[in-house]
Design an enzyme around this catalytic site. Structure first.
Site, PDB file in Angstrom:
ATOM      1  N   CYS A   1     -14.999  38.001  71.861  1.00  0.00           N
ATOM      2  CA  CYS A   1     -13.706  37.382  72.184  1.00  0.00           C
ATOM      3  C   CYS A   1     -13.461  36.162  71.312  1.00  0.00           C
ATOM      4  O   CYS A   1     -12.356  35.627  71.310  1.00  0.00           O
ATOM      5  CB  CYS A   1     -13.670  36.938  73.642  1.00  0.00           C
ATOM      6  SG  CYS A   1     -13.981  38.239  74.806  1.00  0.00           S
TER       7      CYS A   1
ATOM      8  N   CYS B   1     -13.531  46.777  79.103  1.00  0.00           N
ATOM      9  CA  CYS B   1     -12.228  46.080  79.065  1.00  0.00           C
ATOM     10  C   CYS B   1     -12.102  45.245  77.799  1.00  0.00           C
ATOM     11  O   CYS B   1     -11.014  44.788  77.466  1.00  0.00           O
ATOM     12  CB  CYS B   1     -12.077  45.161  80.274  1.00  0.00           C
ATOM     13  SG  CYS B   1     -12.267  45.986  81.846  1.00  0.00           S
TER      14      CYS B   1
ATOM     15  N   CYS C   1     -13.873  38.800  78.416  1.00  0.00           N
ATOM     16  CA  CYS C   1     -14.838  38.061  79.227  1.00  0.00           C
ATOM     17  C   CYS C   1     -14.195  37.731  80.570  1.00  0.00           C
ATOM     18  O   CYS C   1     -13.057  37.259  80.606  1.00  0.00           O
ATOM     19  CB  CYS C   1     -15.216  36.754  78.525  1.00  0.00           C
ATOM     20  SG  CYS C   1     -16.560  36.952  77.366  1.00  0.00           S
TER      21      CYS C   1
ATOM     22  N   HIS D   1     -18.001  46.834  86.265  1.00  0.00           N
ATOM     23  CA  HIS D   1     -16.780  47.570  85.914  1.00  0.00           C
ATOM     24  C   HIS D   1     -16.713  48.795  86.826  1.00  0.00           C
ATOM     25  O   HIS D   1     -17.637  49.607  86.835  1.00  0.00           O
ATOM     26  CB  HIS D   1     -16.791  47.989  84.439  1.00  0.00           C
ATOM     27  CG  HIS D   1     -15.520  48.657  84.043  1.00  0.00           C
ATOM     28  ND1 HIS D   1     -14.484  47.986  83.456  1.00  0.00           N
ATOM     29  CD2 HIS D   1     -15.095  49.947  84.219  1.00  0.00           C
ATOM     30  CE1 HIS D   1     -13.476  48.822  83.265  1.00  0.00           C
ATOM     31  NE2 HIS D   1     -13.823  50.017  83.714  1.00  0.00           N
ATOM     32  N   CYS D   2     -15.639  48.895  87.592  1.00  0.00           N
ATOM     33  CA  CYS D   2     -15.541  49.980  88.574  1.00  0.00           C
ATOM     34  C   CYS D   2     -14.665  51.106  88.031  1.00  0.00           C
ATOM     35  O   CYS D   2     -13.476  50.912  87.790  1.00  0.00           O
ATOM     36  CB  CYS D   2     -14.957  49.435  89.882  1.00  0.00           C
ATOM     37  SG  CYS D   2     -14.858  50.678  91.164  1.00  0.00           S
TER      38      CYS D   2
ATOM     39  N   CYS E   1     -12.304  45.890  86.028  1.00  0.00           N
ATOM     40  CA  CYS E   1     -13.506  45.124  86.346  1.00  0.00           C
ATOM     41  C   CYS E   1     -13.332  44.467  87.708  1.00  0.00           C
ATOM     42  O   CYS E   1     -12.208  44.215  88.139  1.00  0.00           O
ATOM     43  CB  CYS E   1     -13.685  44.017  85.305  1.00  0.00           C
ATOM     44  SG  CYS E   1     -14.915  44.428  84.078  1.00  0.00           S
TER      45      CYS E   1
HETATM   46 ZN   LIG Z   1     -16.076  38.275  75.560  1.00  0.00          ZN
HETATM   47 ZN   LIG Z   2     -14.317  46.050  82.646  1.00  0.00          ZN
END
Ligand SMILES: [Zn+2]
Ligand SMILES: [Zn+2]
Length: 304
Positions: free
Chosen positions: A100, A114, A117, A124-125, A131
């Protein structure tokens, strides 16, 4: 390097499609479950009428919670650089996410799916296609609770409905269920799904309650780390918000005190029972804050 990035992007897109399919499947199963409770409409039992009304309310609640879990921000870290105050103890607070290209607070984690952060990322579902983090964990826990109650209510409706039907038609339950009709096939399938999901959802709900009790995300449990140890109520308010109790039962936005300075500690450190570092550093009214930060800096300088 670019091909690696492309592969990760492809994986992320595939997992997002997979998540969408699971999300729709779960919704279809719940609507179908609600539809099958209408098979006993001719029954004269008033309890079935009340149970169907309860099942409908639970379905509305769980669908709202599911929608909010899937489509709310789990707690994306927007800060690009380390806050000046925290720079004083840069080794602990100066983590940076290479993907990121921004500051990663100690309790934040990067989700590969995703590609962001999130603060207090739990996991993560796939079922939610999102997330679970600091800002949507409340919706997720409520969703699990209402989903479990919904399944139990539906099971009660089917059990009472089948029993009532057999009593009135003077037929035994098993032979009656063995004769195949579309309605009975649907009832049997929904019963099978219900038993499977009771085990699955109860386990997930218990994991979430344990995570709140221990102030520990799934990611931190793999690292053997914990957040500060405090009363269950304080931990609960960190997830469900410091609001009137009825908000805790509804999918309303929780009022949270997000503190990026929070640290994680090993079990050994927690057992030593010292003051929590984030309190000393983060308390702006405490004159010891700066002294403490300077002391920390000196200490690190000596170690080098
Ligand atoms: Zn990150
Ligand atoms: Zn995620």
């Amino acid at each position: 390097m670019k091909s690696e990035e492309n592969t990760e992007k492809q994986k992320s897109v595939i997992s997002s499609y997979f998540g969408c399919i699971l999300l729709v499947l779960k919704h279809v199963l719940n609507v179908w479950g609600l539809y099958t409770t209408s098979f006993y409409e001719n029954s004269q039992l008033s309890i079935l009428y009340y149970l169907r009304a309860i099942a409908f309310c639970l379905w509305v609640l769980l669908s709202t919670c599911q929608f909010r879990t899937s489509f709310s921000d789990p707690g994306e870290v927007h800060q690009k650089s380390v806050p000046i105050k925290l720079q004083l103890v840069h080794e602990m607070y100066g983590r940076k996410c290479k993907k990121c290209n921004s500051w990663k607070p100690p309790r934040a984690h990067h989700c590969k799916r995703c590609n962001k952060c999130f603060f207090k990322m739990d996991h993560h579902c796939d079922w939610e296609n999102n997330c679970i983090g600091a800002q949507n964990q409340k919706y997720f826990v409520l969703f699990l609770l209402y989903q479990l109650l919904y399944i139990l209510t539906s099971l009660s409706i089917h059990t009472i409905g089948i029993y009532d039907y057999c009593m009135k038609s003077k037929r035994k339950i098993l032979p009656m269920l063995m004769t195949i009709t579309t309605t009975k096939c649907q009832i049997l399938s929904i019963l099978l799904f219900s038993f499977f999901f009771i085990v699955f959802v109860s386990q997930m709900l218990w994991d979430q309650i344990s995570a709140i009790r221990d102030n520990q995300t799934v990611v931190e449990s793999r690292q053997g780390k914990f957040g500060r140890q405090q009363s269950f109520m304080n931990n609960f308010k960190q997830v469900f918000g410091d609001q009137a109790w009825y908000h805790w039962l509804l999918p309303t936005k929780p009022i949270l005190k997000i503190n990026y300075a929070e640290l994680v500690y090993s079990e050994e450190l927690i057992n030593q029972g010292t003051q929590y570092l984030e309190d000393v550093i983060y308390d702006e009214t405490n004159p010891a804050s700066i002294h403490f930060a300077e002391f920390m800096l000196d200490n690190y300088a000596k170690q080098k």
